[in-house]
Design an enzyme around this catalytic site. Structure first.
Site, PDB file in Angstrom:
ATOM      1  N   SER A 221       0.837  -1.194   0.000  1.00  0.00           N
ATOM      2  CA  SER A 221       0.000   0.000   0.000  1.00  0.00           C
ATOM      3  C   SER A 221       0.881   1.258   0.000  1.00  0.00           C
ATOM      4  O   SER A 221       1.651   1.454  -0.930  1.00  0.00           O
ATOM      5  CB  SER A 221      -0.963  -0.035   1.187  1.00  0.00           C
ATOM      6  OG  SER A 221      -1.943   0.967   1.087  1.00  0.00           O
ATOM      7  N   ASP A 363      -9.744  -4.568  -4.764  1.00  0.00           N
ATOM      8  CA  ASP A 363      -9.165  -3.501  -3.942  1.00  0.00           C
ATOM      9  C   ASP A 363     -10.030  -2.250  -4.019  1.00  0.00           C
ATOM     10  O   ASP A 363     -10.335  -1.749  -5.111  1.00  0.00           O
ATOM     11  CB  ASP A 363      -7.744  -3.196  -4.415  1.00  0.00           C
ATOM     12  CG  ASP A 363      -6.948  -2.419  -3.386  1.00  0.00           C
ATOM     13  OD1 ASP A 363      -7.417  -1.352  -2.956  1.00  0.00           O
ATOM     14  OD2 ASP A 363      -5.852  -2.878  -3.010  1.00  0.00           O
ATOM     15  N   HIS A 396      -8.448  -4.776   0.208  1.00  0.00           N
ATOM     16  CA  HIS A 396      -7.138  -4.160   0.346  1.00  0.00           C
ATOM     17  C   HIS A 396      -6.378  -4.676   1.576  1.00  0.00           C
ATOM     18  O   HIS A 396      -5.208  -5.055   1.469  1.00  0.00           O
ATOM     19  CB  HIS A 396      -7.283  -2.638   0.418  1.00  0.00           C
ATOM     20  CG  HIS A 396      -5.976  -1.910   0.435  1.00  0.00           C
ATOM     21  ND1 HIS A 396      -5.212  -1.726  -0.695  1.00  0.00           N
ATOM     22  CD2 HIS A 396      -5.278  -1.335   1.459  1.00  0.00           C
ATOM     23  CE1 HIS A 396      -4.119  -1.065  -0.389  1.00  0.00           C
ATOM     24  NE2 HIS A 396      -4.124  -0.814   0.918  1.00  0.00           N
TER      25      HIS A 396
END
Length: 461
Positions: A221, A363, A396
């Site tokens: 991320s 995501d 995510h």
């Protein structure tokens, strides 16, 4: 008389040559400063300027990656449970995206179990995702830090992946890759700070990872932004580093795509924090927003700037991000915005190291299609070695939990000298938790962590 004059000129000339040679030698002749003791109560960067912000002339006179100051620290889980490891903070010189000298800080951690020398080194780029100094990993990871209570929950949670590396006997470097101004999402800056952090780590003898040590990169991320840009910059910025592989997941490949995806969505609060962070590294973008941002946007900037990721995300989601910018058309196409988005977009250079990439097919924060495009770009180069997996049973956050062990297994092979598969391999997985060996790796990591509670040092395998 003439002979004396000639001798004086010769001596002066020789002295100039010696001084110039010493200056050009830079970090090769520089000595690592003495190690200061660990602070009893850690201070956040805002209250610790002597370490985090050394004088500008000192930074400018230091070579990139050279250590300016070093001190012992005590690292802990969520600021409460100390780890039985050796740890230090280093202050070192890096460069921003305009190649101007800046100070940077990284945390170096060594397990106390024995290892083959030089130790393998993993650079772990944790997702700071915040816009205040006290949210930085170097502070948040310390024993008695208040950052986890103040909203920095991602860094302590992701620290488990760094501890998995320690359990393997590897040394770890965790850079504060957002830099001294907490420039969240500024990828080229983060890449330079990451590479210079590795330079500092490999020059610090107590870490036992010398200049020839194999190095891996890991980031998810917000950490993928630093990891991906570091991989792209390696060949040009720090080719001497023996980086053998880079693993990145939940990839922030295209910030413009992320902004469009988050507009009016629950994730817009987090993306707005990235907008704030980018103004701190891109002056033209900052000036543009100063002129064009609506009063609500300016109020939110003032409210959000002092916050860590948890409260950044929670405060006023479902924002109309582009609607807060006064523009004749699409603000993302205006020159200052487009220039910033282009500079931070991955894919301008193909990494010269093997890559392991993974992304959730669902995501909700960072769009899958941007990572698909990045992989397609890399794979046009026949020299690319890349494994890409799309996970179909995650979103995510879950994607890091199920994909992180697989990524670390892949990195272990690279650090052990096993060549990566040439070319590009693209997979669609039901869940990456089913990757052969991944669950065993996760179990071994948790067992090693549990064993430390009974006096077994990390790295004793």
């Amino acid at each position: 008389m003439r002979s004396r004059t000639a001798a004086r000129w010769f001596s002066l000339f020789a002295g100039v040559i010696v001084v110039a040679s010493a200056t050009m030698a830079g970090p090769a002749t520089a000595q690592v400063p003495p190690v200061a003791p660990a602070p009893t109560i850690p201070l956040p960067p805002q209250l610790d300027a002597g370490f985090y912000l050394p004088p500008a002339h000192v930074v400018a006179a230091t070579a990139p990656g050279a250590i300016i100051a070093v001190r012992q620290v005590n690292v802990a889980d969520f600021g409460l449970l100390p780890l039985d490891v050796d740890a230090w903070q280093v202050s070192y010189r890096s460069n921003n995206s305009r190649d101007e000298a800046i100070p940077a800080v990284a945390t170096l951690i060594k397990p106390r179990g024995q290892a083959v020398q030089p130790r393998k080194l993993l650079s772990v780029q944790l997702a700071e995702d915040s816009t205040a100094g006290y949210c930085a990993p170097s502070y948040a990871l310390q024993h008695l830090s208040v950052a986890p209570l103040a909203g920095q929950i991602v860094v302590p949670a992701e620290f488990l992946f760094a501890q998995a590396a320690l359990a393997q006997g590897w040394a770890v470097v965790v850079p504060d890759h957002q830099g001294p101004n907490s420039a969240y999402a500024a990828g080229p800056l983060a890449g330079r700070i990451t590479l210079d952090g590795i330079r500092a780590a490999t020059s610090f003898a107590p870490l036992e990872a010398g200049p020839t040590a194999p190095v891996g990169l890991y980031g998810y991320s917000g950490g993928s932004i630093a990891t991906g840009h570091a991989a792209e910059l390696h060949a040009l910025y720090a080719p001497e580093l023996n980086i053998v592989g880079a693993a990145e997941g939940g990839v922030g490949a295209d910030l413009g795509a992320a902004l469009r995806m988050s507009d009016n969505q629950a994730t817009s609060g987090l993306v707005f924090a990235a907008i704030i962070g980018l103004t701190r590294e891109y002056p033209d973008f900052a000036a543009y927003l100063d002129q064009r941002l609506h009063p609500l946007g300016k109020t939110l900037t003032a409210l959000k700037s002092p916050l860590c990721v948890q409260y950044q995300s929670m405060l006023l989601p479902f924002l109309d991000l582009t609607g807060m910018i006064a523009a004749d058309g699409d603000p993302l196409l205006d020159a200052p915005v487009a220039a910033m988005l282009d500079d931070t977009r991955m894919g301008k250079t193909v990494p010269d190291v093997p890559m392991f990439v993974w992304h959730s097919a669902w995501d909700e924060i960072l769009p899958l299609h941007a990572t698909d495009t990045l992989v397609d770009t890399y794979c046009r180069d026949p020299a690319t070695s890349l494994t890409y997996t799309r996970d179909h049973a995650s979103e995510h956050i879950v994607a890091e939990v199920v994909g992180g062990p697989a990524a670390l297994l892949w990195l272990r092979d690279r650090l052990d000298g096993i060549p990566a598969t040439p070319g590009c391999t693209i997979n669609d997985a039901g869940t990456m938790a089913a990757t052969p060996g991944a669950l065993d790796f996760l179990g071994d990591t948790l067992a090693a962590k549990f064993a430390t509670l009974f006096g077994m040092p990390y790295g004793s395998r």
